[in-house]
Write a protein that holds these residues in place. Sequence first.
Motif, PDB file in Angstrom:
ATOM      1  N   ILE A  45       1.009  -1.197  -0.072  1.00 35.23           N
ATOM      2  CA  ILE A  45      -0.012  -0.042  -0.100  1.00 35.23           C
ATOM      3  C   ILE A  45       0.955   1.305  -0.077  1.00 35.23           C
ATOM      4  O   ILE A  45       1.991   1.355   0.666  1.00 35.23           O
ATOM      5  N   ARG A  65      -3.526   0.687  -3.326  1.00 32.64           N
ATOM      6  CA  ARG A  65      -2.977  -0.768  -3.588  1.00 32.64           C
ATOM      7  C   ARG A  65      -1.700  -0.864  -4.447  1.00 32.64           C
ATOM      8  O   ARG A  65      -2.255  -0.097  -5.795  1.00 32.64           O
ATOM      9  N   SER A  79      -6.175  -3.804   2.283  1.00 31.61           N
ATOM     10  CA  SER A  79      -6.439  -2.359   2.326  1.00 31.61           C
ATOM     11  C   SER A  79      -5.980  -1.677   3.086  1.00 31.61           C
ATOM     12  O   SER A  79      -5.770  -2.283   4.330  1.00 31.61           O
ATOM     13  N   GLY A  80      -5.622  -0.247   2.908  1.00 30.32           N
ATOM     14  CA  GLY A  80      -5.251   0.810   3.946  1.00 30.32           C
ATOM     15  C   GLY A  80      -6.110   1.837   4.195  1.00 30.32           C
ATOM     16  O   GLY A  80      -6.871   2.185   3.228  1.00 30.32           O
ATOM     17  N   LEU A 108      -3.928  -1.120   8.382  1.00 34.80           N
ATOM     18  CA  LEU A 108      -3.637  -2.044   7.167  1.00 34.80           C
ATOM     19  C   LEU A 108      -4.504  -3.224   7.665  1.00 34.80           C
ATOM     20  O   LEU A 108      -4.234  -3.801   8.733  1.00 34.80           O
TER      21      LEU A 108
END
Lengths: 107, 114
Positions: free
Chosen positions: A48, A54, A63-64, A73
């Motif tokens: 990320i 991404r 996903s961040g 995260l």
Amino acid sequence: EIVLTQSPATLSLSPGERATLSCRASQSVDSYLAWYQQKPGQAPRLLIYDAFNRATGIPARFSGSGSETDFTLTISSLEPEDFAVYYCHQRLNWPWTFGQGTKVEIK
Amino acid sequence: QVQLQESGPGLVKPSGTLSLTCSVSGGSLSSYYWGWIRQPPGKGLEWIGYIYPSGDNNYNPSLKSRVTISVDTSKNQFSLKLNSVTTADTAVYYCARGPRLDYWGRGALVTVSS
């Protein structure tokens, strides 16, 4: 120097479970925060960048989120290959710095 | 596909100079930062410094007095020199493309020992 503190140090989970990793900065890093995965004997791999983007080829289960000083995260459903050490990294202020890492291990 | 490869001696004597080169293939050095990052055995990641193709650079203040990073655009390479090494400089040394660190070399273990 901006200090990044990751928690927890170790996360023990089973495949299929959700993983939530935290990174807290000692001062705002805006959105200049990235996440890397490192497996034993390998170089880190970018997951990320800029808090929530991404990197190329990274699965959607990663996903961040976050901004300023608090970042997360999330791995929505752990696959066997996701058990590794994860580092956050800021590139707002030099020297750029890494967190100390969170190890995601198999429970 | 961009690839980076570190090369250099794996053993350096205390008080000596650590020298590594990173060769970049599959892409130009232009428009990116090129950095060195190290990782002592069993520990976390530490920035050493980076260089831009123009020659502009930035070094970690904790190492600044001992570090030189240079670039050779004609060879698509950049290099690290760290002098007056001690056992505390034993680490895996990575080169990487910045600022996102989207490409890394495989790492080179450098041991400081007599």
